[in-house]
Write a protein that holds these residues in place. Structure first.
Motif, PDB file in Angstrom:
ATOM      1  N   THR A 145       6.464  -1.610  42.256  1.00 39.66           N
ATOM      2  CA  THR A 145       6.347  -0.289  41.646  1.00 39.66           C
ATOM      3  C   THR A 145       7.539   0.617  41.912  1.00 39.66           C
ATOM      4  N   ASN A 146       8.491   0.174  42.706  1.00 36.53           N
ATOM      5  CA  ASN A 146       9.621   1.028  43.069  1.00 36.53           C
ATOM      6  C   ASN A 146      10.926   0.496  42.486  1.00 36.53           C
ATOM      7  N   ARG A 147      11.878   1.413  42.297  1.00 35.19           N
ATOM      8  CA  ARG A 147      13.201   1.061  41.770  1.00 35.19           C
ATOM      9  C   ARG A 147      14.258   1.696  42.667  1.00 35.19           C
ATOM     10  N   TYR A 148      15.241   0.894  43.048  1.00 34.84           N
ATOM     11  CA  TYR A 148      16.320   1.354  43.909  1.00 34.84           C
ATOM     12  C   TYR A 148      17.643   1.092  43.210  1.00 34.84           C
ATOM     13  N   SER A 149      18.578   2.001  43.342  1.00 32.89           N
ATOM     14  CA  SER A 149      19.908   1.777  42.794  1.00 32.89           C
ATOM     15  C   SER A 149      20.949   2.333  43.750  1.00 32.89           C
ATOM     16  N   ILE A 150      22.139   1.759  43.683  1.00 30.51           N
ATOM     17  CA  ILE A 150      23.249   2.242  44.488  1.00 30.51           C
ATOM     18  C   ILE A 150      24.511   2.134  43.650  1.00 30.51           C
ATOM     19  N   GLU A 151      25.350   3.159  43.758  1.00 25.75           N
ATOM     20  CA  GLU A 151      26.629   3.152  43.060  1.00 25.75           C
ATOM     21  C   GLU A 151      27.728   3.371  44.089  1.00 25.75           C
ATOM     22  N   PHE A 152      28.672   2.432  44.143  1.00 26.66           N
ATOM     23  CA  PHE A 152      29.832   2.541  45.016  1.00 26.66           C
ATOM     24  C   PHE A 152      30.966   3.141  44.195  1.00 26.66           C
ATOM     25  N   LYS A 153      31.437   4.309  44.593  1.00 28.60           N
ATOM     26  CA  LYS A 153      32.475   4.998  43.828  1.00 28.60           C
ATOM     27  C   LYS A 153      33.862   4.666  44.370  1.00 28.60           C
ATOM     28  N   GLU A 154      34.858   4.793  43.499  1.00 26.59           N
ATOM     29  CA  GLU A 154      36.235   4.467  43.864  1.00 26.59           C
ATOM     30  C   GLU A 154      36.773   5.329  45.002  1.00 26.59           C
ATOM     31  N   ASP A 155      36.246   6.531  45.163  1.00 27.01           N
ATOM     32  CA  ASP A 155      36.754   7.422  46.211  1.00 27.01           C
ATOM     33  C   ASP A 155      36.164   7.105  47.589  1.00 27.01           C
ATOM     34  N   GLY A 156      35.402   5.984  47.689  1.00 28.88           N
ATOM     35  CA  GLY A 156      34.845   5.586  48.974  1.00 28.88           C
ATOM     36  C   GLY A 156      33.510   6.214  49.296  1.00 28.88           C
ATOM     37  N   THR A 157      32.880   6.848  48.313  1.00 28.13           N
ATOM     38  CA  THR A 157      31.546   7.415  48.517  1.00 28.13           C
ATOM     39  C   THR A 157      30.526   6.562  47.768  1.00 28.13           C
ATOM     40  N   TYR A 158      29.249   6.762  48.124  1.00 30.24           N
ATOM     41  CA  TYR A 158      28.180   6.071  47.408  1.00 30.24           C
ATOM     42  C   TYR A 158      27.023   7.032  47.172  1.00 30.24           C
ATOM     43  N   VAL A 159      26.203   6.700  46.183  1.00 29.65           N
ATOM     44  CA  VAL A 159      24.963   7.424  45.906  1.00 29.65           C
ATOM     45  C   VAL A 159      23.870   6.377  45.791  1.00 29.65           C
ATOM     46  N   GLU A 160      22.828   6.547  46.590  1.00 23.28           N
ATOM     47  CA  GLU A 160      21.660   5.670  46.508  1.00 23.28           C
ATOM     48  C   GLU A 160      20.502   6.489  45.962  1.00 23.28           C
ATOM     49  N   LYS A 161      19.776   5.907  45.027  1.00 21.34           N
ATOM     50  CA  LYS A 161      18.634   6.583  44.407  1.00 21.34           C
ATOM     51  C   LYS A 161      17.421   5.696  44.562  1.00 21.34           C
ATOM     52  N   ASP A 162      16.376   6.203  45.199  1.00 16.22           N
ATOM     53  CA  ASP A 162      15.133   5.470  45.396  1.00 16.22           C
ATOM     54  C   ASP A 162      14.035   6.171  44.610  1.00 16.22           C
ATOM     55  N   VAL A 163      13.415   5.469  43.654  1.00 17.23           N
ATOM     56  CA  VAL A 163      12.348   6.028  42.827  1.00 17.23           C
ATOM     57  C   VAL A 163      11.041   5.350  43.207  1.00 17.23           C
ATOM     58  N   TYR A 164      10.082   6.153  43.662  1.00 24.90           N
ATOM     59  CA  TYR A 164       8.775   5.635  44.068  1.00 24.90           C
ATOM     60  C   TYR A 164       7.780   5.982  42.973  1.00 24.90           C
ATOM     61  N   ASN A 165       7.466   4.996  42.127  1.00 26.77           N
ATOM     62  CA  ASN A 165       6.626   5.243  40.962  1.00 26.77           C
ATOM     63  C   ASN A 165       5.208   5.653  41.324  1.00 26.77           C
ATOM     64  N   SER A 166       4.680   5.140  42.438  1.00 31.65           N
ATOM     65  CA  SER A 166       3.290   5.465  42.792  1.00 31.65           C
ATOM     66  C   SER A 166       3.123   6.942  43.130  1.00 31.65           C
ATOM     67  N   SER A 167       4.139   7.554  43.740  1.00 30.67           N
ATOM     68  CA  SER A 167       4.037   8.970  44.109  1.00 30.67           C
ATOM     69  C   SER A 167       4.817   9.868  43.162  1.00 30.67           C
ATOM     70  N   GLY A 168       5.676   9.269  42.353  1.00 26.57           N
ATOM     71  CA  GLY A 168       6.477  10.059  41.432  1.00 26.57           C
ATOM     72  C   GLY A 168       7.663  10.744  42.096  1.00 26.57           C
ATOM     73  N   SER A 169       7.960  10.397  43.334  1.00 26.34           N
ATOM     74  CA  SER A 169       9.061  11.056  44.037  1.00 26.34           C
ATOM     75  C   SER A 169      10.350  10.245  43.923  1.00 26.34           C
ATOM     76  N   THR A 170      11.455  10.954  44.049  1.00 26.85           N
ATOM     77  CA  THR A 170      12.782  10.338  44.022  1.00 26.85           C
ATOM     78  C   THR A 170      13.576  10.862  45.200  1.00 26.85           C
ATOM     79  N   ASN A 171      14.196   9.965  45.943  1.00 28.92           N
ATOM     80  CA  ASN A 171      15.053  10.347  47.058  1.00 28.92           C
ATOM     81  C   ASN A 171      16.487   9.936  46.749  1.00 28.92           C
ATOM     82  N   TYR A 172      17.422  10.797  47.125  1.00 30.43           N
ATOM     83  CA  TYR A 172      18.842  10.517  46.967  1.00 30.43           C
ATOM     84  C   TYR A 172      19.490  10.487  48.346  1.00 30.43           C
TER      85      TYR A 172
END
Length: 105
Positions: free
Chosen positions: A17-44
């Motif tokens: 029920t959950n979806r996770y994504s990560i993006e590695f950027k060229e400037d050496g930073t990353y963004v991780e996004k966690d979507v929890y479908n059961s609760s409807g919440s998203t964490n970055y």
């Protein structure tokens, strides 16, 4: 060196029920996004990344620079798999921890 095709692209994984994504950027930073479908919440999560040998280091700059060093086991143009193995001894007992993330594009 991290495969150029992975830098700048979003890698995803789904677990039931959950979806996770990560993006590695060229400037050496990353963004991780966690979507929890059961609760409807998203964490970055935001931080910096580096890659050397087969070690991927992620530093969460929002959590007092919490650092994790992962071992990359698979890296292709469409797949990134990394794992963390730790052992800890407490009161004569050894505890082992294992976590693996497998992302696809």
């Amino acid at each position: 060196e991290m495969l150029r095709s992975l830098v700048g692209s979003e890698m995803c994984k789904e677990t039931g029920t959950n979806r996770y994504s990560i993006e590695f950027k060229e400037d050496g930073t990353y963004v991780e996004k966690d979507v929890y479908n059961s609760s409807g919440s998203t964490n970055y999560y935001h931080g910096t990344w580096s890659y050397s040998g087969n070690k991927l280091t992620l530093i969460d700059t929002e959590e007092d620079n919490y650092t994790e060093v992962w071992t990359v086991t698979t890296m292709t143009e469409n797949e990134l798999v990394y794992e963390l193995r730790e052992k800890e001894k407490e009161d004569g007992t050894t505890y082992e921890y294992y976590e693996q993330h497998a992302f696809t594009r």
